[in-house]
Design a protein around this motif. Structure first.
Motif, short mmCIF file in Angstrom:
data_model
loop_
_atom_site.label_atom_id
_atom_site.label_comp_id
_atom_site.label_asym_id
_atom_site.label_seq_id
_atom_site.Cartn_x
_atom_site.Cartn_y
_atom_site.Cartn_z
N ALA B 24 18.49 34.08 7.60
CA ALA B 24 19.49 35.13 8.00
C ALA B 24 19.55 35.35 9.36
N SER B 25 20.82 35.76 10.14
CA SER B 25 20.92 36.18 11.30
C SER B 25 22.00 37.13 11.44
N GLY B 26 21.96 37.99 12.42
CA GLY B 26 23.17 38.95 12.74
C GLY B 26 22.78 40.33 12.06
N PHE B 27 21.65 40.53 11.69
CA PHE B 27 21.13 41.85 11.26
C PHE B 27 19.43 41.81 11.27
N THR B 28 19.08 43.03 11.04
CA THR B 28 17.49 43.05 11.00
C THR B 28 17.19 43.00 9.59
N PHE B 29 16.54 41.49 9.49
CA PHE B 29 16.39 41.06 8.12
C PHE B 29 15.15 41.92 7.33
N SER B 30 14.30 42.29 8.29
CA SER B 30 13.29 43.04 7.42
C SER B 30 13.54 44.30 6.94
N SER B 31 14.87 44.71 7.31
CA SER B 31 15.09 46.05 6.69
C SER B 31 15.87 46.15 5.40
N TYR B 32 16.25 44.93 4.81
CA TYR B 32 17.11 44.63 3.71
C TYR B 32 16.38 43.99 2.58
N GLU B 33 16.83 44.62 1.37
CA GLU B 33 16.63 43.80 0.22
C GLU B 33 17.28 42.80 0.01
N MET B 34 16.84 41.57 -0.62
CA MET B 34 17.47 40.35 -0.84
C MET B 34 17.35 39.77 -2.24
N ASN B 35 18.11 39.07 -2.63
CA ASN B 35 18.35 38.63 -3.90
C ASN B 35 18.93 37.10 -3.99
N TRP B 36 18.57 36.39 -4.92
CA TRP B 36 19.32 35.01 -5.44
C TRP B 36 20.08 35.14 -6.50
N VAL B 37 21.50 34.74 -6.54
CA VAL B 37 22.18 34.88 -7.44
C VAL B 37 22.78 33.44 -7.60
N ARG B 38 22.83 32.82 -8.99
CA ARG B 38 23.43 31.47 -9.23
C ARG B 38 24.68 31.32 -10.15
N GLN B 39 25.39 30.58 -10.02
CA GLN B 39 26.56 30.23 -10.57
C GLN B 39 26.62 28.79 -11.22
N ALA B 40 26.69 28.59 -12.39
CA ALA B 40 26.57 27.23 -13.30
C ALA B 40 28.17 26.79 -12.87
N PRO B 41 28.24 25.53 -12.87
CA PRO B 41 29.59 24.87 -12.83
C PRO B 41 30.57 25.36 -13.56
N GLY B 42 31.71 25.95 -13.06
CA GLY B 42 32.70 26.69 -14.04
C GLY B 42 32.40 27.91 -14.73
N LYS B 43 31.44 28.55 -14.53
CA LYS B 43 30.72 29.54 -15.03
C LYS B 43 30.83 30.65 -14.08
N VAL B 48 19.34 36.05 -10.44
CA VAL B 48 18.27 35.18 -10.75
C VAL B 48 16.86 36.19 -10.13
N SER B 49 16.79 36.81 -9.08
CA SER B 49 15.70 37.22 -8.47
C SER B 49 16.07 38.35 -7.31
N TYR B 50 15.19 39.37 -7.17
CA TYR B 50 15.34 40.50 -6.23
C TYR B 50 14.00 40.50 -5.45
N ILE B 51 13.98 40.85 -4.08
CA ILE B 51 12.84 41.12 -3.55
C ILE B 51 13.11 42.35 -2.44
N GLY B 52 11.91 43.35 -2.30
CA GLY B 52 12.11 44.39 -1.50
C GLY B 52 12.07 43.91 0.01
N SER B 53 12.38 44.96 0.92
CA SER B 53 12.46 44.56 2.23
C SER B 53 11.21 44.11 2.65
N SER B 54 10.05 44.81 2.29
CA SER B 54 8.67 44.38 2.64
C SER B 54 7.68 43.72 1.66
N VAL B 55 8.57 43.20 0.71
CA VAL B 55 7.87 42.05 -0.29
C VAL B 55 7.04 43.04 -1.29
N ASN B 56 7.04 44.35 -1.26
CA ASN B 56 6.49 45.06 -2.20
C ASN B 56 6.80 45.09 -3.64
N THR B 57 8.04 44.76 -3.63
CA THR B 57 8.79 44.73 -4.95
C THR B 57 9.61 43.65 -5.37
#
Lengths: 106, 121
Positions: B24-43, B48-57
């Protein structure tokens, strides 16, 4: 598990209004977001918090959410709006996406 | 300019492991919650998953719970997804996505370009 249901396809003529629905149990009690995805590209957030537009999203995109249905409305639809659209909401610490709607502008 | 760049995808056999990264770049990464999202071919999109800004959740989709592990390093502005016991049905483009939080409303306002994971014998 929570489900969001979208029509697989919607067609609209250029310049007309397109409405894409998203249905889920008591969806109006949650916040809905909408994403646009063009072929080969990553999704783009077009509506969040039911009816807010991120910076850079044209005013022709609007949203509403009440009861069991959220709606994405595109006024004055343009050819460039042809894409897949996904609704999304959170339920029980899980992000849920609708199955997607292919918008055809013809 | 906000940028999310995924890497680590590839072709693996069922049962093998893979680790995805998102720089990540261009923003204060530690202040933001993040996720993984997936997309199967043609679907469609699948969260997939969520993580809080300070790994607490941390949250996972039922389909990956017990097999995938999300983590972040705020000192390196990096998000990761460790994927173990991969299955054919895990084949997809994996996107990292930043959370836009407004009160109780969470949307995904920035997405990476995605990295393709193919699980095949």
């Amino acid at each position: 598990s929570y489900e969001l249901t979208q029509p697989p396809s919607v067609s609209v003529s250029p310049g007309q209004t397109a409405s894409i629905t998203c249905s889920g149990d008591k969806l109006g009690d949650k916040y809905a977001s909408w994403y646009q995805q063009k072929p080969g590209q990553s999704p783009v957030l077009v509506i969040y918090q039911d009816n807010k537009r991120p910076s850079g999203i044209p005013e022709r995109f609007s949203g509403s959410n009440s009861g069991n249905t959220a709606t994405l409305t595109i006024s004055g639809t343009q050819a460039m709006d042809e894409a897949d659209y996904y609704c999304q909401a959170w339920d029980s610490n899980t992000a849920v996406f609708g199955g997607g709607t292919k918008l055809t502008v013809l | 300019e906000v940028q999310l760049v995924e890497s680590g995808g590839g072709l693996v056999q069922p049962g093998e492991s893979l680790r995805l990264s998102c720089a990540a770049s261009g923003f204060t990464f530690s202040s933001y919650e993040m996720n993984w999202v997936r997309q199967a071919p043609g679907k469609g999109l699948e969260w997939v998953s969520y993580i809080g800004s300070s790994v607490n959740t941390i949250y996972y989709a039922d389909s990956v719970k017990g097999r995938f592990t999300i983590s972040r390093d705020n000192t390196k502005n990096s998000l990761s997804l460790q994927m173990n016991s991969l299955r054919v049905e895990d084949t997809a483009i994996y996107y990292c996505a930043r959370v836009l939080r407004v009160g109780a409303s969470l949307g995904f306002d920035y997405w990476g370009q995605g990295t393709l994971v193919t699980v095949s014998a």
